[in-house]
Motif scaffolding. Sequence first.
Motif, PDB file in Angstrom:
ATOM      1  N   ALA A   1       1.082  -1.443   0.541  1.00 32.99           N
ATOM      2  CA  ALA A   1       0.037  -0.222  -0.036  1.00 32.99           C
ATOM      3  C   ALA A   1       0.900   1.245  -0.281  1.00 32.99           C
ATOM      4  N   PHE A   2       1.779   0.880   0.379  1.00 33.39           N
ATOM      5  CA  PHE A   2       2.396   2.294   1.260  1.00 33.39           C
ATOM      6  C   PHE A   2       3.761   3.048  -0.379  1.00 33.39           C
ATOM      7  N   GLU A   3       4.235   1.259  -1.051  1.00 34.36           N
ATOM      8  CA  GLU A   3       4.689   1.728  -2.490  1.00 34.36           C
ATOM      9  C   GLU A   3       3.999   2.180  -3.084  1.00 34.36           C
ATOM     10  N   ASN A   4       2.436   1.693  -3.177  1.00 35.07           N
ATOM     11  CA  ASN A   4       1.698   2.491  -5.124  1.00 35.07           C
ATOM     12  C   ASN A   4       0.691   3.408  -4.031  1.00 35.07           C
ATOM     13  N   MET A   5       1.148   3.866  -2.408  1.00 34.88           N
ATOM     14  CA  MET A   5       0.091   5.228  -2.320  1.00 34.88           C
ATOM     15  C   MET A   5       0.003   6.390  -3.686  1.00 34.88           C
ATOM     16  N   LYS A   6      -0.657   7.209  -3.450  1.00 34.07           N
ATOM     17  CA  LYS A   6      -0.693   8.411  -4.939  1.00 34.07           C
ATOM     18  C   LYS A   6      -0.917   9.787  -4.131  1.00 34.07           C
ATOM     19  N   PHE A   7      -1.006  10.463  -4.019  1.00 36.46           N
ATOM     20  CA  PHE A   7      -1.439  11.739  -3.451  1.00 36.46           C
ATOM     21  C   PHE A   7      -1.889  13.095  -4.803  1.00 36.46           C
ATOM     22  N   TYR A   8      -3.534  13.016  -4.983  1.00 39.29           N
ATOM     23  CA  TYR A   8      -3.568  14.333  -5.877  1.00 39.29           C
ATOM     24  C   TYR A   8      -3.874  15.961  -5.087  1.00 39.29           C
ATOM     25  N   LYS A   9      -3.605  16.592  -5.159  1.00 41.44           N
ATOM     26  CA  LYS A   9      -3.601  18.147  -4.885  1.00 41.44           C
ATOM     27  C   LYS A   9      -5.165  18.272  -6.281  1.00 41.44           C
ATOM     28  N   PHE A  10      -5.961  18.687  -4.883  1.00 40.11           N
ATOM     29  CA  PHE A  10      -7.284  19.094  -5.825  1.00 40.11           C
ATOM     30  C   PHE A  10      -7.032  21.233  -5.425  1.00 40.11           C
ATOM     31  N   TYR A  11      -7.577  21.790  -6.242  1.00 39.94           N
ATOM     32  CA  TYR A  11      -7.688  23.936  -6.105  1.00 39.94           C
ATOM     33  C   TYR A  11      -9.151  23.312  -6.482  1.00 39.94           C
ATOM     34  N   PRO A  12      -9.438  25.063  -6.463  1.00 37.11           N
ATOM     35  CA  PRO A  12     -10.483  25.242  -6.538  1.00 37.11           C
ATOM     36  C   PRO A  12     -10.649  25.453  -8.315  1.00 37.11           C
ATOM     37  N   VAL A  13     -12.153  25.002  -9.280  1.00 38.09           N
ATOM     38  CA  VAL A  13     -11.699  25.029 -10.568  1.00 38.09           C
ATOM     39  C   VAL A  13     -12.355  26.691 -10.187  1.00 38.09           C
ATOM     40  N   GLN A  14     -11.609  27.193 -11.937  1.00 41.32           N
ATOM     41  CA  GLN A  14     -12.062  28.809 -11.948  1.00 41.32           C
ATOM     42  C   GLN A  14     -14.142  28.775 -12.227  1.00 41.32           C
TER      43      GLN A  14
END
Length: 368
Positions: free
Chosen positions: A329-342
Motif C-alpha cells: 500500500a505504501f509503495e503504491n500510494m498516490k497523492f492528488y492535490k485539488f485546487y478550486p476550479v475557475q
Amino acid sequence: MRRRRALANSRKRKSPPPEEEAESGAVEARQPEEEPQSEAVETSQPEEIGNGGAPNPPRRRRAPKAAKPETEPEFFPEKRNLEDLWQAAFPVGTEWENMDKLSEIKWNFSNLENAFEEGGVLHGKTVYMFGCTEPQLLVVNGEQKVTLIPIVVVVDSPIPPSDKIGIKSVQRETEEIIPMKAMKMAWVPYIPLEDRLSQVDRLKTQIFTLGCTQRRSALKLLKIERVKKYDYCLPYFQPLQADEDEEDTVVNIMFPLEPPVVCDFDWELDECEEFTNELIQNEALPEDKKDEFMAYVKEQVKERKKAQREARQARQKAIDDMDERTKSAFENMKFYKFYPVQTPDTPDISEVKVPYINRYYGKAHFVM
C-alpha cells in the motif's frame, strides 16, 4: 236563569273600551300573517338579550378576503451528491480566526466531485482526504489582497496513510510527532447526500476525511499554547523512501533578539565563524552577541542532524515491521492535490498552483 243572565250582563259591562278591543282584535288578526315571518326568524340565529333587556346589535358579516395574486413558484437548485465533500476535510494548520474567511468566496470543487463519478480518476477507490490552505496575493473584486485558497489533498490508498500529526513551525524550536487523537482529530467516513437518510452502519463508504471535533466555542477555555498548536499542525506521513527535506543540510536559524535574527545556515557550504562575521558586517547581528550566536547555530545543526538520524532509524524500523499488504500500500500510494476550479465568482489562481503539499508528504503526484 235570571241570576245567570245578570252575571253575564255584569261581565259585559266590565269589558275593555272599544279602542282596546279594536287594537286587540287587530293583533289577533295579524297573528296568522306573522307566522311565516316567525318561521323565517327561527331559521336564523336568535338575537341575544343582554344589557338590561336591550337586544344586542346584529353581527356584521365579514367581507370575503381578497384573493391573493398567484406568484410563480420559487425553484432552488438541486444539491449535488458530493457538494460539501471539500468542506468535510478539516483545513489542518489554518488559524482558527481565519476559518470564516474560507466562506467569503464561493469556491467550487466540482473537479473533486467529478473525480469520484463514473469514469473519474478516483471512482471506486478507497481514499483518505485532508484540507489545508495556501495564502496568495490575488485580485479579488478588482483589488489585490492576500487570500486563503482552500486545498484538498486526496491520498489514494487502501489503508490510512498515518494516524499521527506533526507540529512544527519556524517559531517552534522543536518538532513534535503526536497521535491525531491528541489534537481531537481522526479519519471519519464521509456520507454522500443521497445516503444520509440511510443507516450509516450499513453503508460501505470508501471516502474518509480528516475531521476535528474541537469546538471553536471552547477555545477560550484552553491555554494559548494549546490553541497555537492547531496553527502549526501538519498531517504526518512517513514514506518508505527518504524525501529531499530529510537529507537537507540547511537549518532555519531564528536567534532570539529584538528583532530576531532570521537566516538559513548550510553546514556543508557555510563556515560558522565566517557566516557570523558577515552578519555583523551587515549590521544584522550585534558584535557582542557573536559567541552566543555561534553557539546557537552549532546547537541547531546538532539538533537537525539528530532529527535526521532518528527519522532514518524510525523509517527502517517501520519498514521492518510492515506486513506485505501494508508495504504494498505504501509503495503504491498516490497523492492528488485539488485546487478550486475557475468560475466567474472566484479569483484567478492558475498562476499559483504548485505540487508541494507539506514537509512530510512532499510533492503531489497529480495537481488538479
